[in-house]
Design an enzyme around this catalytic site. Sequence first.
Site, PDB file in Angstrom:
ATOM      1  CD  GLU A 425      -3.052  -1.137   2.121  1.00 60.78           C
ATOM      2  OE1 GLU A 425      -3.028  -0.287   3.024  1.00 60.78           O
ATOM      3  OE2 GLU A 425      -3.983  -1.938   1.966  1.00 60.78           O
ATOM      4  CD  GLU A 502      -3.280  -6.082   3.683  1.00 57.60           C
ATOM      5  OE1 GLU A 502      -4.128  -5.343   4.210  1.00 57.60           O
ATOM      6  OE2 GLU A 502      -2.092  -5.754   3.538  1.00 57.60           O
TER       7      GLU A 502
HETATM    8  C1  GAL Z   1      -4.314  -2.763   5.275  1.00 55.09           C
HETATM    9  C2  GAL Z   1      -2.827  -2.736   5.576  1.00 55.09           C
HETATM   10  C3  GAL Z   1      -2.492  -3.671   6.700  1.00 55.09           C
HETATM   11  C4  GAL Z   1      -3.432  -3.446   7.840  1.00 55.09           C
HETATM   12  C5  GAL Z   1      -4.842  -3.645   7.390  1.00 55.09           C
HETATM   13  C6  GAL Z   1      -5.849  -3.488   8.504  1.00 55.09           C
HETATM   14  O1  GAL Z   1      -4.704  -1.698   4.501  1.00 55.09           O
HETATM   15  O2  GAL Z   1      -2.091  -3.100   4.437  1.00 55.09           O
HETATM   16  O3  GAL Z   1      -1.174  -3.457   7.112  1.00 55.09           O
HETATM   17  O4  GAL Z   1      -3.243  -2.152   8.285  1.00 55.09           O
HETATM   18  O5  GAL Z   1      -5.120  -2.702   6.389  1.00 55.09           O
HETATM   19  O6  GAL Z   1      -7.144  -3.574   8.008  1.00 55.09           O
END
Ligand code: GAL
Length: 808
Positions: A425, A502
Amino acid sequence: MNKSTKRNIRLLMLLSLTGLIFSCQPKQLADRQNFDKDWKFMLGDDSLAFQAGYEDGSWRKLNVPHDWSIEGEFSADAPSTTEGGALPTGIGWYRKSFRLEKPTSNKNFYIDFDGVFCNSEVWINGHFLGKRPYGYISFRYDLTPYLNYGESENILAVRVDNSAQPASRWYTGSGIYRHVWLVEKNPVHVAHWGTFVTTPEVSETLAKVHLDIQLENTDTQEQEVLVKSSVLDSQGTVLAKAESTLTATNGISSLTQNFELNNPALWSPENPNLYQVKSEVFKEGKLVDEYNTPLGLRWFEFTPDKGFFLNGKPYKLHGVNQHHDLGALGAAVNTRAMERQLEILKEMGVNGIRMAHNPPAPELLHLCDKMGFLVINESFDEWKKTKAKKGYHLYWDEWHKRDLEDMILRDRNHPSIFVWSIGNEIPEQFDTTGIRITRELADIVKSLDTTRPITAALTETDPEKNNLYKSGALDLLSFNYKHEEYLKFPDRYPGECMLASENMSALSSRGHYDFPSDSVRIWPPAYNAPFDGNPDLTASSFDNCIAYWGATHEDTWAVVKNNDFIPGMFIWSGFDYIGEPLPYPYPARSSYLGIIDLCGFPKDVYYMYQSEWTDKTVLHLFPHWNWTEGQTVDLWAYYNNADEVELFVNGVSQGRKSKEKDQFHVMWRVPFHAGSVRAVSYKNGEKVAEQEIHTAGQAAKIELIADRNNIKADGSDLSFITVKVTDKDGNMVPDAANLINFNVDGEGFVAGVDNGYQASTDPFKASYRKAFNGMCLVIVQSTEHAGNIKITASSDGLESNSLTLTSN
Ligand code: GAL
């Protein structure tokens, strides 16, 4: 690989692998000595503490790996903020004195640090060796010119500065939190991280193996050497050999060797077959160095239309993201604690891990090789632009090249690693500097390894707006969240391969349930928007609570499961982790996003994945059966290997139900009447599995269940003991919060306690813990003496219980 080639041909990556394979710890060569013991530690700063003659008599004695943050108290005012875990950070010093026999011939001595968080500075006998800001990187210093031999002591001093805060968006830990090694080498030896094994060709019938070796000669004189390498299987049988002679001049010389193996046993998460390449260096007929390179044989392919293939077969990636902390043990590396996490993930059906968002401890990668997990190894959460105020961007200009190179060099032989991620990100997605930096980082990776695709985890899904994509340097496009857009990707990114890096960010507290179960809470509903959370800072375990950028497990898995072009997904996250307690403020201090709580206790949705991702027969009925008389209660069951499930409340059938399309559970809505609920699953009318839950009475007893009753007397092995508060009949009391005291007698001690409650401010290093929703955990560590370890658990008003482990 340039973009147009990439569009026309599928991304085919033939893999090679290294690391050390036959044990989860790097093999202890005679010339590599563990250097973890007998350090002295001082919390605080003293500019003179680097000096050899400094008086450290009053410092605390300890062994590393050590994390001083986890020993501290939670505080709303901690500079690390709740994102960083609300624990103390600051500055600390470590010193270690040691003696060395004078070697009979010329030797080099190196000190290897697997990781120090962070900004370490190291001195030997008052000489400054160097500084490494990045806390996740492994590094080596040459001690040779500064050493004393014989009676004189050597003093290694390490200053660790984790005072610039907030340094991270999650808990980092502070200190020498990974292992330290003393390495002794003859002048001619295989250089540090000096081999690279690749497999230019692998099939079920033949593997061609190519080994690059970098030989270092620290002598000014040329040396004639013979290098013999052999490929061994896991039994140690030699399967192929190669020999090379070489005149090693001062500095680095390179050589290559090739091997062929017939009918190789391929590596996969299901069958993690490992080989190793053993290289021996001879000078004048004498063995002067030995170096082992792990080897796993497999090939894989990402395709734009059919997803991922492993060893020629379609393969869905069932992945999780993992941060590096080990719950109550903090960041301090412990191989058994990491192995246990992987065992729990394996049981759930996980076959992939994304190392979020930094290179892990070497032992974790050895475990992934050995136990079978496909790993995305990720270098950075930040580039030049800020995410955490005092994060890695501060060091970017000076260090990113070195840190990225070192990650690849250290890790490129691991069979488990199949993808390199250069960032998570990254804000430069939205800025044209992202184009230049992506290309630069991809070039660095490709200069050291062309066998794995390069990716970055992206949030911007519009190809016109995403500068990392526009760079043309990413082999594989990974996206975080937004699963509802996945179906557009083939049109938006024609010919490109994608990955879901993710997903979800669904919130839950183990054992807590909010009704109705079929309406989804979005907490918070938007950035900075107010929301009605629970006063006790819990979140519901019905897969009905999510972050606004997230989604439920079932919604996301349905899309990934039903679409072949999506290679798989990586859940955020496998385990809860310390820090990032969104959506709540302090005293919440650890995340709600795991499938498994901080203790390692599965939350309910764990069984949804188990029912989908494994062949094990699953029938998981929840929640508990202790509610208010007459209250409307939703009951869910996750199941597999069956056509339908029947629910009985106090013996009365509530009907049989089957999962609807794209739903992975069945549900009944019933009034609560104390007694029992029972679920029975059936296939073709025959009973497959059954589960019954009784209304628990008053808390009366303590149940202790050790994950291992027999541990190693090595001073670091652990037994994780689950503690349940039960009624007199052994039913767990689902809201029990009794304070349990632990007493350990014999050859062990309490390494940590926890209950998985994300808003507890009780210390992890203590001999007591309150239960949370009926359970807590005590982690017992062995000493170096064999013997029994007796753990007694007691609590006011409850019958005490004890358990005896053996350690040998
Ligand atoms: C994402 C991020 C992770 C964590 C997650 C929590 O955007 O890449 O490191 O923060 O959100 O929802």
